[in-house]
Scaffold this active site. Structure first.
Site: not given
Ligand SMILES: *Cc1c(COP(=O)(O)O)cnc(C)c1O
Length: 382
Positions: A39, A136, A166, A219, A265, A311, A313
Site C-alpha cells: 500500500k 478501526r 489486525h 501480512r 527565510y 525551503c 525546493d
Molecule cells: C498496513 C497493514 C499491515 C502491514 O503492517 P506492517 O506493520 O507494516 O507490517 C498489515 N495489515 C493491515 C490490515 C494493514 O493495514
C-alpha cells in the site's frame, strides 16, 4: 531507462527487499502464506517494483489499502492475487470483480449493497475483517458474522476466501493487549460454520515475535522494507533486516558567507565567522520537512548540519571547508563509513519510520537497484 534532470534521488535496493522477504518466508512453517503489503506506493518505495521482487522472493499474495492501488498494480501487469485491506465502496464491487481483486467485507449490509452493483456473471472474492480490538474496521458481533455467512450461502456470486484481524500493540513489549486480541479472534473463528482457506492476523511485528498468530498467512509490510516495526522491539528481531530506502542529493552551489550574513527565510541562521555553505536541491515539497532544520546529512562520510529554514525546493548545509559542486550528499543511508538511518530521521521528527518513507514525495525520482546494478529509474514527472 527514464531519465531525471535534477540532482536528488531516492535509491531503492530491491536486493535487500528480496532478502528480507526470503529470510522471513523461510522462517514460516510449511503452508503458511505471505502477503506482501505494498500500500501507499510500497511505503514510498514503489508499489509494482516491490510487488514484483517480493513475489520473486516467495510472497504469495499482495495487499493494498484501496481499490485504486490494486487496479494500478493490475494495469502495470501484476497478476498475483491482491487483497484490499481498507474499505471498498460496495458500489465498486463490479469494478473489483472485473479486475479480479479480493476485497474486505466488514459489515453484513455491505454485502447487500455490493450485490446490487455486481453483474450477474461476476464473482467477488472476499476476506471477512474482524475487529478484535483495533477499533478501526471489522465486525465485532457474532450475529454479524452469522449474517455474512448466511448471505454468502444464498449468493454464490460471493466467495469467502479468508478471515482476518489486525493487532494494535504487537510492536510493544507489554503483550497483555495483544493476548486479549488473540483470544478474541480465536473466539470469532469459533463462530464460523465453515472455516475459510486463509486465516490471517499478523503484521510484521507479530509475525516476527509470535509464531502462534501465524494461522495460515502473515501480512508483512514494514519489515519487508528492512525497517523495524518499533524501536522498542528492535532487539527482538529474530532475523537481520536490510534497509532498502536511501535518499541522496548533490551540492548544486557552494559559497562563502561572511560573518553576519544569514541563510534562508527568516534569516534564522547567522554565522559569527566566515563560513562555507552548500545549497541542496531538496525541500519540503519533496517531503524533506521544515521540522528537519538542524538535522545532519553526510558528505564524504562526515556528518554536517542543515542550517537555516528548509525551503519548498532547497535547503542549505554548513560545510567544513570549500567543497566542489556535484559532491554527493546523503540524507538517509550510507555515505563512507557513516549512516543516517530512517529511524534517526523519525526520531528527529518525533514520529515512526513508516511515516518517513511515506512522506518522501513522488517528485523525487526512484532509482532501483537489482543484482547490485541500477535496474531502472522511475520518475513520476516524465
Ligand atoms: C498496513 C497493514 C499491515 C502491514 O503492517 P506492517 O506493520 O507494516 O507490517 C498489515 N495489515 C493491515 C490490515 C494493514 O493495514
Amino acid at each position: 531507462m527514464e531519465a531525471y534532470y535534477r540532482d536528488t534521488w531516492a535509491e531503492i535496493n530491491l536486493d535487500h527487499i528480496y532478502d528480507n522477504v526470503k529470510v522471513m518466508k523461510d522462517r514460516l512453517p510449511e503452508g503458511v502464506k505471505m502477503f506482501a503489503v505494498v500500500k501507499a506506493n510500497g511505503y514510498g518505495h514503489g508499489d509494482w517494483q516491490v510487488a514484483q521482487v517480493a513475489l520473486e522472493a516467495g510472497a504469495d499474495y499482495l495487499a493494498v489499502a484501496f481499490l485504486d492501488e490494486a487496479i494500478s498494480l493490475r494495469k502495470k501487469g501484476i497478476e498475483a492475487p491482491i487483497l484490499v485491506l481498507g474499505a471498498t465502496r460496495p458500489s465498486d464491487s463490479s469494478v473489483a470483480a472485473y479486475w479480479g481483486i479480493t476485497v474486505t467485507v466488514f459489515h453484513p449490509t455491505w454485502l447487500i449493497e455490493a450485490k446490487k452493483d455486481l453483474k450477474e456473471n461476476q464473482t467477488l472474492t472476499l476476506h471477512i475483517k474482524c475487529d478484535s480490538g483495533m477499533g478501526r474496521l471489522g465486525i465485532k458481533d457474532r450475529q454479524d458474522l452469522v449474517q455474512i455467512e448466511e448471505f454468502v450461502e444464498d449468493n454464490p456470486q460471493f466467495i469467502i476466501e479468508g478471515m482476518y484481524t489486525h493487532f494494535a500493540t504487537s510492536d510493544e513489549l507489554d503483550v497483555t493487549y495483544y493476548e486479549n486480541q488473540y483470544t478474541t479472534f480465536q473466539e470469532m473463528l469459533s463462530w464460523l460454520k465453515i472455516r475459510p482457506d486463509i486465516i490471517h492476523a499478523s503484521n510484521s511485528a507479530s509475525s516476527l515475535r509470535f509464531d502462534k498468530s501465524h494461522f495460515n498467512a502473515i501480512r508483512v509490510g514494514i519489515s519487508m522494507y528492512g525497517l523495524t516495526p518499533s524501536l522498542e522491539m528492535e532487539h527482538l528481531l529474530p532475523v537481520p533486516l536490510k534497509e532498502a530506502f536511501s535518499l541522496h542529493t548533490k551540492l548544486v552551489h557552494v559559497k562563502k558567507l561572511k560573518a553576519g550574513e544569514s541563510v534562508s527565510y527568516g534569516a534564522t541562521y547567522t554565522p559569527e565567522e566566515d563560513e562555507w555553505i552548500g545549497t541542496l536541491p531538496i525541500g519540503y515539497a519533496d517531503g524533506w520537512l521544515r521540522k528537519l532544520q538542524g538535522i545532519e546529512v553526510l558528505i564524504r562520510g562526515e556528518r554536517l548540519p542543515l542550517v537555516g529554514r528548509i525551503c519548498m525546493d532547497q535547503c542549505m548545509v554548513k560545510l567544513p571547508k570549500r567543497l566542489e559542486v556535484g559532491e554527493t550528499v546523503t540524507l538517509i543511508g550510507w555515505n563512507g563509513n557513516q549512516r543516517i538511518s530512517v529511524n534517526e530521521v523519525a526520531v528527529k521528527l518525533n514520529t515512526i519510520n513508516y511515516e518517513v518513507v511515506c512522506m518522501i514525495s513522488s517528485r523525487v525520482p526512484r532509482k532501483y537497484i537489482r543484482n547490485k546494478n541500477v535496474q531502472c529509474i522511475h520518475n513520476s514527472l516524465l
